[in-house]
Each structure stands twice: as C-alpha cells, then as structure tokens.
Design a protein around this motif. Structure first.
Motif, PDB file in Angstrom:
ATOM      1  N   VAL A   1       0.854  -1.199   0.000  1.00 42.24           N
ATOM      2  CA  VAL A   1       0.000   0.000   0.000  1.00 42.24           C
ATOM      3  C   VAL A   1       0.888   1.248   0.000  1.00 42.24           C
ATOM      4  O   VAL A   1       0.689   2.162  -0.802  1.00 42.24           O
ATOM      5  N   ALA A   2       1.883   1.231   0.888  1.00 43.65           N
ATOM      6  CA  ALA A   2       2.769   2.403   0.995  1.00 43.65           C
ATOM      7  C   ALA A   2       3.513   2.650  -0.317  1.00 43.65           C
ATOM      8  O   ALA A   2       3.639   3.792  -0.768  1.00 43.65           O
ATOM      9  N   ALA A   3       3.966   1.551  -0.946  1.00 45.12           N
ATOM     10  CA  ALA A   3       4.709   1.705  -2.201  1.00 45.12           C
ATOM     11  C   ALA A   3       3.818   2.278  -3.307  1.00 45.12           C
ATOM     12  O   ALA A   3       4.255   3.124  -4.095  1.00 45.12           O
ATOM     13  N   VAL A   4       2.562   1.842  -3.344  1.00 49.71           N
ATOM     14  CA  VAL A   4       1.634   2.358  -4.360  1.00 49.71           C
ATOM     15  C   VAL A   4       1.379   3.848  -4.122  1.00 49.71           C
ATOM     16  O   VAL A   4       1.344   4.651  -5.061  1.00 49.71           O
ATOM     17  N   VAL A   5       1.230   4.221  -2.843  1.00 46.21           N
ATOM     18  CA  VAL A   5       0.986   5.624  -2.518  1.00 46.21           C
ATOM     19  C   VAL A   5       2.184   6.484  -2.947  1.00 46.21           C
ATOM     20  O   VAL A   5       2.031   7.559  -3.534  1.00 46.21           O
ATOM     21  N   LYS A   6       3.387   5.973  -2.696  1.00 40.88           N
ATOM     22  CA  LYS A   6       4.575   6.719  -3.105  1.00 40.88           C
ATOM     23  C   LYS A   6       4.652   6.868  -4.629  1.00 40.88           C
ATOM     24  O   LYS A   6       4.987   7.925  -5.151  1.00 40.88           O
ATOM     25  N   LEU A   7       4.289   5.790  -5.307  1.00 46.47           N
ATOM     26  CA  LEU A   7       4.282   5.841  -6.772  1.00 46.47           C
ATOM     27  C   LEU A   7       3.273   6.873  -7.269  1.00 46.47           C
ATOM     28  O   LEU A   7       3.543   7.645  -8.196  1.00 46.47           O
ATOM     29  N   ALA A   8       2.104   6.901  -6.624  1.00 47.30           N
ATOM     30  CA  ALA A   8       1.081   7.873  -7.017  1.00 47.30           C
ATOM     31  C   ALA A   8       1.595   9.292  -6.833  1.00 47.30           C
ATOM     32  O   ALA A   8       1.341  10.172  -7.655  1.00 47.30           O
ATOM     33  N   ASN A   9       2.324   9.494  -5.755  1.00 48.14           N
ATOM     34  CA  ASN A   9       2.923  10.819  -5.520  1.00 48.14           C
ATOM     35  C   ASN A   9       3.846  11.204  -6.655  1.00 48.14           C
ATOM     36  O   ASN A   9       3.806  12.309  -7.170  1.00 48.14           O
ATOM     37  N   GLU A  10       4.675  10.239  -7.005  1.00 49.97           N
ATOM     38  CA  GLU A  10       5.649  10.472  -8.070  1.00 49.97           C
ATOM     39  C   GLU A  10       4.946  10.802  -9.381  1.00 49.97           C
ATOM     40  O   GLU A  10       5.365  11.672 -10.140  1.00 49.97           O
ATOM     41  N   ALA A  11       3.853  10.077  -9.650  1.00 47.29           N
ATOM     42  CA  ALA A  11       3.141  10.259 -10.913  1.00 47.29           C
ATOM     43  C   ALA A  11       2.139  11.407 -10.850  1.00 47.29           C
ATOM     44  O   ALA A  11       1.491  11.728 -11.850  1.00 47.29           O
ATOM     45  N   GLY A  12       1.990  11.982  -9.665  1.00 46.98           N
ATOM     46  CA  GLY A  12       1.038  13.070  -9.518  1.00 46.98           C
ATOM     47  C   GLY A  12      -0.414  12.632  -9.661  1.00 46.98           C
ATOM     48  O   GLY A  12      -1.244  13.339 -10.224  1.00 46.98           O
ATOM     49  N   LEU A  13      -0.712  11.435  -9.142  1.00 45.19           N
ATOM     50  CA  LEU A  13      -2.067  10.882  -9.303  1.00 45.19           C
ATOM     51  C   LEU A  13      -2.824  10.833  -7.982  1.00 45.19           C
ATOM     52  O   LEU A  13      -2.235  10.587  -6.931  1.00 45.19           O
ATOM     53  N   PRO A  14      -4.129  11.017  -8.039  1.00 45.78           N
ATOM     54  CA  PRO A  14      -4.943  10.830  -6.838  1.00 45.78           C
ATOM     55  C   PRO A  14      -5.006   9.346  -6.444  1.00 45.78           C
ATOM     56  O   PRO A  14      -4.796   8.472  -7.280  1.00 45.78           O
ATOM     57  N   VAL A  15      -5.304   9.109  -5.163  1.00 40.06           N
ATOM     58  CA  VAL A  15      -5.440   7.746  -4.653  1.00 40.06           C
ATOM     59  C   VAL A  15      -6.782   7.614  -3.948  1.00 40.06           C
ATOM     60  O   VAL A  15      -7.143   8.468  -3.135  1.00 40.06           O
ATOM     61  N   VAL A  16      -7.517   6.572  -4.271  1.00 42.93           N
ATOM     62  CA  VAL A  16      -8.808   6.341  -3.627  1.00 42.93           C
ATOM     63  C   VAL A  16      -8.808   4.937  -3.027  1.00 42.93           C
ATOM     64  O   VAL A  16      -8.588   3.954  -3.737  1.00 42.93           O
ATOM     65  N   ALA A  17      -9.042   4.848  -1.716  1.00 43.37           N
ATOM     66  CA  ALA A  17      -9.119   3.537  -1.066  1.00 43.37           C
ATOM     67  C   ALA A  17     -10.531   2.988  -1.197  1.00 43.37           C
ATOM     68  O   ALA A  17     -11.503   3.741  -1.180  1.00 43.37           O
ATOM     69  N   ARG A  18     -10.609   1.659  -1.340  1.00 40.38           N
ATOM     70  CA  ARG A  18     -11.914   1.038  -1.539  1.00 40.38           C
ATOM     71  C   ARG A  18     -11.984  -0.272  -0.771  1.00 40.38           C
ATOM     72  O   ARG A  18     -11.025  -1.045  -0.760  1.00 40.38           O
ATOM     73  N   GLY A  19     -13.117  -0.510  -0.126  1.00 42.89           N
ATOM     74  CA  GLY A  19     -13.334  -1.795   0.536  1.00 42.89           C
ATOM     75  C   GLY A  19     -14.241  -2.642  -0.333  1.00 42.89           C
ATOM     76  O   GLY A  19     -13.904  -2.994  -1.457  1.00 42.89           O
ATOM     77  N   ALA A  20     -15.443  -2.941   0.178  1.00 42.12           N
ATOM     78  CA  ALA A  20     -16.373  -3.762  -0.607  1.00 42.12           C
ATOM     79  C   ALA A  20     -17.176  -2.925  -1.594  1.00 42.12           C
ATOM     80  O   ALA A  20     -17.890  -3.463  -2.442  1.00 42.12           O
ATOM     81  N   GLY A  21     -17.060  -1.601  -1.500  1.00 41.74           N
ATOM     82  CA  GLY A  21     -17.826  -0.754  -2.417  1.00 41.74           C
ATOM     83  C   GLY A  21     -19.316  -0.784  -2.141  1.00 41.74           C
ATOM     84  O   GLY A  21     -20.120  -0.775  -3.060  1.00 41.74           O
ATOM     85  N   THR A  22     -19.692  -0.829  -0.847  1.00 42.28           N
ATOM     86  CA  THR A  22     -21.116  -0.803  -0.508  1.00 42.28           C
ATOM     87  C   THR A  22     -21.544   0.571  -0.016  1.00 42.28           C
ATOM     88  O   THR A  22     -22.694   0.762   0.333  1.00 42.28           O
TER      89      THR A  22
END
Lengths: 486, 454
Positions: free
Chosen positions: A56-77
């Motif tokens: 999770v942390a690595a993906v967040v860091k990558l998103a920072n680098e790419a300048g992308l938003p991040v949205v967390a999702r569980g079951a989507g209910t």
C-alpha cells in the motif's frame, strides 16, 4: 509517466495479478453502492489490489511520483460515493487484505486487516462470547476498513455507539507513503487523538491497513419486540415514550407501509401488511431486567396506540424480524429501478414533525418515499423511489432532496448520521457549517495531505479545496518566509 | 496526466439475435453489493469483476453500448461465473441472475468466433452425445468396460493417464453402475400405492449413477409410491443452458415435456439438483415458444427434487441404524436455485443412529458447476480444496450431497487431498436405513411391511 509506464511500475510492486488496467476491467471500479443515487460514476486509471501494508505504501509513493490521486476502496457498498475515483487516478482495493490477525479475550480486542467483512468478525468472535458492535445494514458485505473511513453506524449503535467508539488504534499509510500507528491497546493515551481524526475521514487523511478494534461481550439475554401502528405519528409517539421512560434499547427502528410492502413479500419476516408503521425494539442485558423492560415497552407501545405487539426471544425468530429490516434498503429494487437514500439526523423531539414534512415532500413532488430508519437516535433514511429512464425524474429527486435537507437542517439536524458526506452531500455542507468551520476542517486535511491527493472531490463543497488549499499553502509558505502580513 | 486507454467504442458489437439479457431483469439490480461475500469467485479473488454485481454491470455496459460484447473481459467473466446462484438467494432486490448470465453466454456463442476444434467438440460432446439417451448409454458402457477390464488400473499404474492429461478427469469418476437405467424397463411400487411418481432419469444419473436412481425409487416405493420412468425422456439440457447452447437445450426440453405429458399431474421427481433446477425453469426457457410455453410452465410446476418430495410425504420412519457421522454438502442448484435447505437435513435426522455434523460454508460452491471443473481447472481446484478443508474439520467419515456433479468434484478433491472420506448421495443413506433391497422383489414391488425391515 504514461499509462503503460504506470502499469509496469504497479506490477513491479504488486505482481501482474495485483493490477487492473484494461478498460473493461476498470469499468467495474467506476461505481460503489451509491451509483443509483445522485453520484456520478468515474473510471480510475488503474486498480491496485495489495496484500501487505508495504505494498500500500509503495503504491501511494508511486502515485505521488506520478502526480495521481489515490482512492481507497473496501467492498464498495458505501452510499455517498466515497469509493468512486472522481478525478481518476489509482484505486487501492483492500479486499485481499482480509485476515483477522488476532482475537484477544482478555483485552477484548481484535486486530484485523481492513478487508475483513464486518459480520465475519462478529461471527469469528462469537465462540469467544463477543461481537463487533457497529452493525450497518450492509454488514454481511462491508469491510471494517470502510466502516472506519465512514464512521459507520447501524441499528445497535443506539446503545453501543458508532464505529469511533470501537476503534482503539490504527495502522495508517499517510498520503506521503509513511506508515504510522495511532492509538493503542492502553486506554487514554497522550497527544492528539489521531485515531479519532482518522475515523470518519472518508479516506481523505490516510489509508487504514490494520485496525485494533474493541469487542463487546454478548448480552445474557436478547428480546425483540415488533409493534404495529396505524400511522407513523403514533409510532413516533411510542418512540418518545420509550426514551422518556429512561429506557435505552439496544436498537429502536421504524419502518413505514411502503417499506413493509417491499420487504415482507421478499423475506416473510412477519410484518403486518396492513400496518401504517412498525417499530422493532431490541432489548438486551441480564435476563430478569430484559423481561421487565419488555413488559414496560409493550405497555408504552399500547398506550401510544399500537394495534399489535409481538415478542420474539428465540434467535431464529429475532433473526427473521431483523432480516427484513437489514435488507430493506436493497429490497427497494422490487418497487422501483432506482432509489436515492438520505441519511439526515434530527433531534428526537423533531421526529414527528420531520416525518410529516417527508410526507408532504412526497406529495408535492409526486415521488414515493419509503421510510426505514433508526428512530431511537433520530437518524432518518427517507428513500426516494424513481426510474432514471423517465425524463425529469432525476431532477425531481434532487429538488425534493434539497427541500428535505433544508428542512432537517432548519430544525437543528445534521446531513449524515452514518453514511458519510462523500461526493453526494458535499454541496450541502455549507448549510450546516460556516466558512470558518470548513476552514478548520480544511486545515486538518491540509496538514495530512497538502497535495490533496487522497480521495479528492469528497466532503468539501465543489471547488472548495482547490481555492482553500491554495490559500492555506500560500499562508504556510508566507509564514516560512517570515511574511505574516498577507 | 495519466489516463486509462479508452476502448474504441465506434464499432462495438452489441446484443443481437435471440436470448439477450432481459433489460428489466438487469435493472432490478441496485448495486448494493450484498451478493459479494456469497460469490465463490469473488471470495477467491477479491476482485469486483468476479462478483455478481460486477458481472451485471458488465452485462449492462454491453446493453448500453459502453463495452464491446466481444471484449475479452466479457467472455472471461461470463464463463468464470459458476452459475451457482448463491447471489440470487441472498439478493434483496430479487435479481434473477441465472437467466441473465445464461443469456449473456448465449450471446457470446452466437456472436463470438470460436476455433473450429472447440466448435466441433461442443457439437459432438454436448449436442450429439447428450442429445440422445441411447448414445450416452453406449458411451458409458464403454467406460464401464474400461473400469472393469483392468485397463483403468493398468493405465493408472503406467502413468499414461498423467501423460495424456486425463488423470484429473479419471479421478472424478466413481465406479460406474453395473447397468444403466433404461426408461420403461424398470419400475417400483408399494403394495398399495397412494401416489404415482414419475422419475426423471437424467443423463449422468441414469448411467454412471443408475444405482442411485434405483435407491431413490426404492425409498419412494417404501413411502407409498409407484415409481416408473416415462419413455422418451432425455437429458434435461442444464449443461446446454449453462453453456449458452439454447437451441439444443430447447430441443431436449420439448422432448421431455412430450414424454411426461401423458402422466397428468403426477410429480416428476429428480435426484440431481442441477437437473431439477433446469426442469423447474422450462417455463422460462420456452416462454416465447407459442406451442410449448404453457405446457412448459405446467411441466415445471410438477417437478420436485427427491428430498423435497420425500419431505412433503408423511415419511415412514426408517428403522435400520446407520451408525456413522456424516456432513452435508449443499448442491448450489438445490440450496440456491431451488431454495431447498431444510428438507435434506430433515430426512437425514430421521435416520436412526446417524449423526449429522455441519461443516463451515456448506452452501459455498464446491467448484463442480456442471463442466466448470473441466474448463476452469485452477479455480475449481481452489474451491474443491477449500471444501475439503471444511469437510476435514468435522469428524465425518462421509460427505452427503444430492447432485452428481458435486459428487464427482468432491470425490476428486478428497482424493487429491489424501482424504478417505466417502461421498454419498442422500438417497443412498436413506435406502440403507430402509434396508436396501431387502423385501423388494426383483420386479421392483415392495412387499407388504417392506418399510419395517431390519
């Protein structure tokens, strides 16, 4: 970084099975449980399915680098659009982090990953004599991580409190990719209560990767009463009577005739089809007390005009009565193809008047509205039924909603009891909060997520964060430079 | 800014021709997500496209022109689904998922090019072999010979099966019944029958598991029924419906309706949950057939699973003790598609000496799903292993089920995991508790007092 590059980097972190990026795959991540209401769909650029905190942390860091938003999702209910990536970016789906790591009988706690299903936590804790108290209607499907993000409630929160009362500590990935722990096993604690800040933050301050939650002991005895009334007014009076008598039921729920019409044919829960309203009243505690209180509640209901009062003490009977209530929302598909569900809270004393107003709005806009809600704490769930394919129906629903929300706020209510604000109710925030109130919230957001990359387009009114955050950032910069008079 | 590559929606393929997913059915889904945790493929993968809600969204997207019918994900997901219908049983809005996914598959079969060998295999295996009872019986006779001649043992030892990639398939097969059950050739009766039962033979049940059908007939005969098998009946067509081969399924359905029509309103009793579910849906399958629509609905109304039928009758208490511990694996098409959950347990509890211990997730698909375990081996094995884990947590020495597909999948999964737990059909347990063939004449009639053996 182009799309192919992003996918490649994500696959390096998560393996090829942990990333979705084809247009067809992304299509099913453009919605959550709110999709039939007033929330637009939006497609992410990619979906990541991590199995560890490090990922999770690595993906967040990558998103920072790419300048992308991040949205967390569980079951989507969720019902306010909290898991929809309104600005695209990366969705982090936490469904594969679904282990119950530990159940501690002595401390009465459970340590879980965010993707654990709410009800399965309770079922696992049951043999030890415990349950996880927050019980949203979607508890069969929704995840603990989602409950934390939305500060979910449920029928039993009347007595036991909402999610925030049951979270002791959290492992969180912050928007810059650092991993921190808030709270802990020991009660109290010093410093800012960051656990409380995280609960209900709608995925905008951090992503929960572990939750230490409180387990509640099973009560010795449980009884559910079903009371039928001629109309909602009489039922509301019964609610006032019960609360005024100093009784704290475990749950106190109301359903109107339209709801019964949707639910009863589907579940045969035993609700009288000719009733104008029914109350479900659950009492729990030591056997003797429960029996006594049940008699008292029964008398109070009859005094308020109940046409019938039934008592269920066997588990199977109780479960059936509850099943109808818990499935009510989703059963609305039997009455209309679309619904828009509200989540307003009004002071208990204003309940009868508010329900009358709901009836008026229904007539004025020629819009069927079903009522199924947590009467005990004044948390209304008016459900507007419509067919999106009929021209002008969506507009009518939105206008009616506007009227209703205005009314609730006027009588001293709140926009949301347990579903969160999300995208859905963000533009109503100014009804309740002043500019200063919102600025204080924006300050919190800014200190955790200055880049505004965690779950954008949520909670704050449209266009608010851009301007506001920019102003705050300018202020911070000015302070750093020693220029105070801006 | 990074954006996903948009699909070219200019020339997309849309639903066309017969059997399109019904738009009104599709729109009863409110996307609440309650179905997610009940879906076996979602449980294994945690991914939205592998959930019922995700698949319905894909179907809707094709209908709305937002996804190409021939996009690989559509094929992948429509066929990754086990069609176990667990989602349907929990859906608060009552979405009829089964008919929707079957229509989607039919659309794929109509519009998606398949390689020649695949088309040929389907045509031969599904169309020709299952299209006629005699052909299937002949094929099973060959199988019987293979198992009994020692060839099977030889091949297994030599490793030739492994080489040919047939080991799994072979492991699934139980010892084939000595004789196939031929409609019209055998019948059973209580001395003074109070009701007539028309047994639906089925393709696999009537051949590989013919002795199970005979056991069911004996149990019903001991409970006041005369039992026979109308001539002319064929395979139920469930395999065809699940594979999107609607024309073939309808041909079989019409033949079955013709075969059973002369027997009035007598119950049509089925021993395979999968067949029962399909037969109960003939009304829907033939709803647009001017000649057969009403007759199909009447036919469907007569169909009963054998456990459903027995539970409806005033069951004569069986008296022969069966001193064993069993656990019950619920066939999806019994518990979800037909909502029959109480009856099998009620019957098992009537057996003296028998102890039923429930396993976890007894209603989660075992991975059989018709021929799914042959075409989606990995997913099916994961589900099979999960099921075996739950069986082995119990003290049971036998796992009871009520569907041939489940029986075969369970058998293979147990073997793969080194378990000695046996797989039984529920009527075999009941038959044993009634004394099996004791007091049943060779012509099938139960002697007076046959219910009091042992």
């Amino acid at each position: 970084m182009d799309h192919a590059g992003l996918v490649q980097r994500l696959e390096r972190i998560l393996g090829p099975g942990g990333v979705f990026h084809r247009p067809g795959d992304l299509l099913v991540y453009e919605y959550d449980g709110s999709v039939d209401g007033a929330v637009d769909t939006a497609r992410p650029a990619a979906v990541a399915l991590p199995t560890t905190t490090e990922q999770v942390a690595a993906v967040v860091k990558l998103a920072n680098e790419a300048g992308l938003p991040v949205v967390a999702r569980g079951a989507g209910t969720g019902l306010s659009g909290g898991a929809v990536a309104q600005q695209g970016g990366i969705i982090i789906s936490l469904t594969r982090m679904d282990r119950i790591l530990e159940i501690d009988r002595e401390d009465r706690t459970a340590l879980v990953e965010p993707g654990v299903i709410n009800l399965e936590l309770s079922e696992t804790a049951l043999p030890e004599g415990f349950f996880f108290a927050p019980d949203p209607s979607s508890q069969k499907a929704c995840t603990v991580g989602g409950n934390v993000a939305e500060n979910s409630g449920g029928p039993h929160c009347l007595k036991y409190g909402v999610t925030t009362n049951h979270v002791l500590g959290l492992e969180v990935v912050l928007p810059d990719g650092r991993v921190v722990w808030t709270g802990g096993r020991a009660p109290g604690g010093s410093g800012y209560d960051l656990t409380a800040a995280m609960v209900g933050s709608e995925g905008m301050l951090g992503i929960v990767t572990k939750a230490l939650v409180r387990l509640t002991p099973q009560p010795e005895s449980v009884v559910v009463l079903l009371a039928a009334f001629g109309d909602m007014d009489a039922a509301s009076h019964a609610v006032s009577g019960i609360i005024a008598a100093g009784i704290v039921p475990a749950a106190l729920e109301m359903m109107d005739a339209l709801t019964i019409e949707a639910v009863e044919p589907a579940y045969h829960a035993g609700y009288p089809m000719d009733a104008g309203a029914v109350l479900l009243i659950e009492l729990d505690g030591p056997t003797g007390d429960v029996r006594e209180t049940a008699d008292e509640v029964s008398t109070l209901c009859r005094q308020a005009g109940a046409t019938e009062v039934r008592t269920a003490s066997e588990k199977a009977e109780r479960d059936l009565l509850w099943k109808g209530r818990k499935m009510a929302l989703a059963a609305m598909g039997r009455l209309a193809p679309n619904y828009y569900l509200h989540d307003t809270v009004v002071p208990r004393s204003k309940l009868p008047a508010t329900l009358r107003r709901v009836g008026e709005v229904s007539k004025e806009y020629d819009l069927p509205i079903a009522n199924v809600f947590h009467a005990g704490d004044g948390n209304l769930h008016p459900l507007m039924l419509f067919d999106r394919r009929r021209k002008g129906s969506v507009e009518r629903v939105l206008e009616a909603s506007h009227d209703l929300l205005h009314y609730c706020v006027e009588v001293g209510g709140a926009l949301s009891g347990e579903h969160g604000i999300g995208t859905e109710k963000r533009d109503y925030m100014t009804l309740v909060f002043t500019a200063d109130d919102l600025a204080a919230m924006a300050g919190v957001k800014n200190s955790f997520d200055p880049r505004g990359c965690f779950n954008p387009e949520k909670l704050f009114p449209k266009g608010y964060m851009c301007g506001e955050v920019r102003a705050l950032r300018a202020q911070a910069m000015a302070q750093k430079l020693g220029i105070y008079a801006l | 800014m990074v954006v996903a590559v948009e699909a070219d929606l200019g020339n997309l393929h849309r639903y066309a021709g017969h059997d399109q997913p019904d738009d009104d059915l599709l729109r009863t889904c409110v996307h609440c997500g309650m179905c997610l945790p009940t879906c076996p493929t979602y449980r294994l993968t945690g991914q939205e496209m592998s959930s019922p809600r995700g698949r319905l969204w894909l179907m809707k997207s094709v209908a709305d022109g937002r996804l190409d019918l021939l996009d690989p994900i559509f094929d992948e997901q429509m066929y990754q689904c086990l069609n176990c219908r667990a989602c349907e049983a929990v859906c608060p809005s009552g979405v009829h998922y089964g008919p929707l996914v079957e229509a989607a598959r039919s659309q794929l079969e109509q519009h998606r090019p398949r390689p020649f060998w695949q088309r040929a295999t389907r045509k031969v295996a599904m169309g020709w072999l299952f299209g006629d009872g005699r052909r299937l019986r002949a094929a099973v006779a060959g199988l019987r010979l293979y198992q009994r001649s020692g060839l099977a043992a030889l091949l297994r030892r030599s490793g030739a099966l492994k080489l040919a990639g047939m080991e799994e398939l072979e492991a699934m097969l139980p010892p084939v019944s000595r004789r196939s059950l031929v409609p019209g050739a055998e019948h059973w009766s209580s001395p003074e029958p109070v009701r007539a039962v028309r047994l639906f033979n089925g393709c696999v049940m009537g051949t590989v598991f013919a002795d199970t059908n005979r056991a069911a007939a004996r149990v019903m005969a001991r409970n006041g029924a005369s039992v026979d098998l109308p001539v002319g009946q064929q395979c139920c067509g469930a395999l065809h419906v699940h594979a999107g081969m609607m024309d073939e399924a309808r041909t079989l359905a019409r033949a079955n309706i013709d075969a059973f029509e002369a027997t009035g309103d007598d119950a049509i009793v089925v021993t395979a949950a999968g067949c029962g579910a399909a037969l109960k849906e003939y009304g829907y399958l033939l709803k647009d057939d001017a000649v057969y629509a009403d007759r199909a609905a009447r036919f469907s109304a007569r169909v009963r699973d054998v456990t459903e039928h027995l539970a409806e009758t005033d069951l004569v208490p069986p008296t022969v003790p069966v001193d064993r511990v069993v656990t019950y694996q619920e066939p999806c098409h019994l518990v979800h598609a037909q909502r029959i959950a109480v009856q099998p347990r009620k019957l098992l509890s009537a057996v003296p000496g028998l102890r039923l211990v429930e396993m976890r997730e007894s209603s989660l698909c075992c991975g059989s799903a018709g021929i799914y375990n042959l075409i989606r081996k990995e997913m099916a094995e994961d589900l099979g292993d999960r099921k075996v884990r739950h069986v082995m947590e119990t003290p049971a020495t036998e796992v009871v089920t009520a569907n041939p597909g489940c029986a075969m999948q369970l058998r293979a999964s147990l073997r793969r995991n080194g378990s000695r737990v046996k797989v039984r059909h529920i009527v075999e347990i009941l038959d044993e508790a009634y004394g099996g063939k004791q007091n049943i004449d060779s012509d099938g009639s139960a002697r007076a007092g046959a219910e009091r053996v042992g």
